[in-house]
Enzyme design. Structure first.
Site, PDB file in Angstrom:
ATOM      1  N   THR A 174      -0.894   3.232  29.621  1.00  0.00           N
ATOM      2  CA  THR A 174      -0.361   3.490  30.958  1.00  0.00           C
ATOM      3  C   THR A 174       0.112   2.193  31.603  1.00  0.00           C
ATOM      4  OG1 THR A 174      -1.923   5.334  31.183  1.00  0.00           O
ATOM      5  CG2 THR A 174      -0.775   4.625  33.164  1.00  0.00           C
ATOM      6  N   GLY A 184      -4.952   0.909  34.194  1.00  0.00           N
ATOM      7  CA  GLY A 184      -5.413   2.264  33.935  1.00  0.00           C
ATOM      8  C   GLY A 184      -6.928   2.340  33.864  1.00  0.00           C
ATOM      9  N   GLY A 205     -11.488   0.738  26.635  1.00  0.00           N
ATOM     10  CA  GLY A 205     -11.122   1.366  25.371  1.00  0.00           C
ATOM     11  C   GLY A 205     -10.202   0.485  24.538  1.00  0.00           C
ATOM     12  N   GLY A 206      -9.401  -0.328  25.222  1.00  0.00           N
ATOM     13  CA  GLY A 206      -8.511  -1.254  24.522  1.00  0.00           C
ATOM     14  C   GLY A 206      -9.136  -2.602  24.242  1.00  0.00           C
ATOM     15  N   GLU A 245      -9.866  -7.882  32.259  1.00  0.00           N
ATOM     16  CA  GLU A 245      -9.496  -6.912  33.290  1.00  0.00           C
ATOM     17  C   GLU A 245     -10.427  -7.035  34.495  1.00  0.00           C
ATOM     18  OE1 GLU A 245      -7.697  -3.380  30.387  1.00  0.00           O
ATOM     19  OE2 GLU A 245      -9.779  -3.286  31.063  1.00  0.00           O
TER      20      GLU A 245
END
Length: 223
Positions: A35, A86, A100-101, A107
């Site tokens: 996203t 996202g 998840g990434g 982040e």
């Protein structure tokens, strides 16, 4: 609408949000994932309004630079009006589960610096309680086994993310089966385990705005 179409819709909504709420020439923080990639591609539409960017991963930096954006080291930034990213799961209180990434640490750092965190995701990510998606935890490699044992004591089932190394040179444990009824407390408990770099609960610093893609259109929610 397909999931890809929903991602495109929320990316466009995020572009409008930035254009309407962030002064021209500002630095824009950008997250990681599919996203976020849609947002990066759409950001070209308002490129003349973006002074520079900050990336939450090496992959995001490469994509931004590929579009001709200046990417700054976060240490060179004193003001970051907005961060767009996202989530793997998000509650109505705008507490999130991310990573998840595998970019959760960077982040979380960029989110901490940003004045406003805008989360962009499709309606499938909105949940009543976090934890159906496995919770990623970034761990110093030599502490992997110890951290895993401590997580088992908390009721979680850690699984080593095989073949994956973070941008920081660490490993990921994906934790299944944790009851996350109190995300802020759980975030602190996990971060207190020696060897944990950080975990994927964004509860203490959740999103300020959620742009949620639904078949009926993009819904905006605020904290």
């Amino acid at each position: 609408m397909t999931q890809d179409e929903l991602k495109q819709a929320v990316a466009q909504a995020a572009i409008r949000y930035v254009a309407e709420n962030v002064p021209a020439g500002s630095i824009v923080g950008v997250g990681t994932g599919s996203t976020a990639n849609c947002f990066i591609d759409a950001l070209v539409q308002i490129k003349d309004r973006v002074g520079a960017t900050v990336a939450s991963s090496e992959a995001t930096k490469k994509r931004l630079e590929g579009h001709g954006f200046m990417v700054l080291d976060l240490n060179a930034v004193t003001s970051l009006p907005v961060y767009v990213d996202g989530a793997d799961e998000i509650t109505h209180s705008l507490e999130m589960l991310k990573g998840g990434g595998g970019a959760l640490t960077r982040e979380k750092i960029v989110a901490a610096v940003a004045d406003r965190f805008v989360c962009v995701c499709d309606a499938s990510k909105l949940v009543a309680t976090l934890g159906t998606f496995p919770l990623p935890i970034e761990v110093i490699p030599m502490a992997q086994a110890y951290v895993a044992r401590e997580i088992v004591k908390l009721g979680g089932q850690p699984k080593f993310r095989d073949g994956f190394i973070t941008d920081n040179g660490n490993v990921i444990l994906d934790v299944h089966g944790l009851a996350i009824d109190a995300p802020v407390a759980m975030e602190a408990t996990l971060n207190a385990i020696v060897g944990v770099v950080t975990n994927g609960l964004f509860a203490r610093r959740g999103a300020d705005v959620l742009l949620l893609g639904t078949p009926a259109g993009v819904r905006q929610m605020v904290c």
